[in-house]
Enzyme design. Structure first.
Site, short mmCIF file in Angstrom:
data_model
loop_
_atom_site.label_atom_id
_atom_site.label_comp_id
_atom_site.label_asym_id
_atom_site.label_seq_id
_atom_site.Cartn_x
_atom_site.Cartn_y
_atom_site.Cartn_z
N SER A 266 30.20 38.54 43.56
CA SER A 266 30.85 38.99 42.32
C SER A 266 29.84 39.23 41.20
O SER A 266 28.71 38.75 41.24
CB SER A 266 31.87 37.94 41.84
OG SER A 266 32.74 37.60 42.88
N1 SAH Z 1 32.61 33.99 45.88
C1 SAH Z 1 31.80 34.96 46.59
C2 SAH Z 1 32.37 36.37 46.49
C3 SAH Z 1 33.10 36.63 47.67
S1 SAH Z 1 33.86 38.16 48.01
C4 SAH Z 1 30.36 34.94 46.15
O1 SAH Z 1 30.05 34.24 45.17
O2 SAH Z 1 29.53 35.57 46.81
C5 SAH Z 1 35.34 37.51 48.71
C6 SAH Z 1 35.18 36.74 49.98
O3 SAH Z 1 36.48 36.28 50.34
C7 SAH Z 1 34.68 37.57 51.15
O4 SAH Z 1 33.55 36.97 51.70
C8 SAH Z 1 35.86 37.56 52.12
O5 SAH Z 1 35.48 37.55 53.47
C9 SAH Z 1 36.55 36.27 51.74
N2 SAH Z 1 37.97 36.19 52.14
C10 SAH Z 1 38.89 37.20 52.18
N3 SAH Z 1 40.08 36.73 52.59
C11 SAH Z 1 39.91 35.38 52.81
C12 SAH Z 1 40.78 34.34 53.26
N4 SAH Z 1 42.06 34.57 53.58
N5 SAH Z 1 40.27 33.09 53.38
C13 SAH Z 1 38.97 32.83 53.07
N6 SAH Z 1 38.10 33.78 52.66
C14 SAH Z 1 38.56 35.03 52.52
#
Ligand code: SAH
Length: 229
Positions: free
Chosen positions: A74
């Site tokens: 993000s």
């Molecule tokens: N917080 C992260 C940003 C992540 S982007 C950072 O600091 O880098 C969102 C993430 O959520 C992705 O890696 C995606 O694979 C994950 N995601 C999507 N759906 C999900 C679910 N149902 N359970 C857990 N993770 C999920």
């Protein structure tokens, strides 16, 4: 040779520190983030270690960046804002859904007692776990799975942060939030601007939801969607 290598390494480390400081001043403090603990954490966590090596030089742009598997780390301002909205302190236990690179988890771990974080894409969970342990974050526990259901066995949590967008607030997460707790989650359709929402549970368990601002997050996927891929 050894000395030269050491010098180059130190120079680039100092460069990243200077870039991080600039980002914190221009994109975090100047944009209205006031929580001192959040600012300190943003000054500490080395974002360049959470992006693919070819994007290291872009780590201190105030932008999301690709981390593989169609996912993103993000934007720093949004990480700081969501962390501030949670109003957490060193006694707190936080659940994150969407580990991704592990950056948001690290920003939280600088402030709170324990962070539990769940990631649905196994290779991302594995690499984030390795990265966080090599950086010394022993207060972050990573899990692979569908975070829609939260982490019943570790609940309730003082705060919950969801870093992927859902068209509704998952009820299991609301149940796993303590009375007096706060949850931050983007709500809306995939790939359209969503609304960052702050859900506050009062001491009696009553819930109020506030709209904070429009955001764009990758979608919260479900295990059943992934089986179709
Ligand atoms: N917080 C992260 C940003 C992540 S982007 C950072 O600091 O880098 C969102 C993430 O959520 C992705 O890696 C995606 O694979 C994950 N995601 C999507 N759906 C999900 C679910 N149902 N359970 C857990 N993770 C999920």
């Amino acid at each position: 040779m050894g000395l030269l290598f050491l010098f180059c390494f130190r120079a680039s480390y100092a460069e990243y520190e200077a870039e991080r400081e600039r980002l914190v001043r221009e994109a975090i403090i100047a944009e209205g983030i006031k929580d001192e603990a959040v600012i300190r954490s943003m000054r500490t966590v080395p974002r360049e270690k959470f992006v693919p090596p070819r994007l290291e030089k872009d780590a201190y742009l105030n932008r999301p960046l690709p981390i593989g598997y169609g996912q993103t780390i993000s934007q720093p301002y949004i990480v700081a804002l969501m962390t501030q909205l949670l109003e957490v302190d060193e006694e707190d236990t936080v659940l994150e859904i969407g580990t991704g690179s592990g950056y948001q988890a690290a920003v939280l771990a600088e402030i709170v007692k324990t962070v539990y974080t769940v990631e649905i894409i196994r290779p991302l969970q594995k690499s984030a776990a390795e990265r966080l342990s090599s950086l010394g974050y022993s207060n972050i526990k990573t899990y692979a799975g569908d975070g829609y259901f939260g982490l019943e066995e570790q609940s309730p949590f003082d705060a919950i942060i969801v870093t992927a967008a859902s068209d509704h607030v998952p009820p299991p997460l609301v149940r796993q939030l303590k009375n007096g707790g706060r949850m931050c989650i983007p709500v809306g359709q995939p790939y359209f601007p969503q609304v960052l929402k702050l859900l506050v549970k009062d001491e009696k368990g009553g819930v109020t939801i506030h709209d904070i601002l429009p955001v764009v997050f990758v979608p919260l996927t479900r295990e059943k969607d992934r089986r179709k891929e």
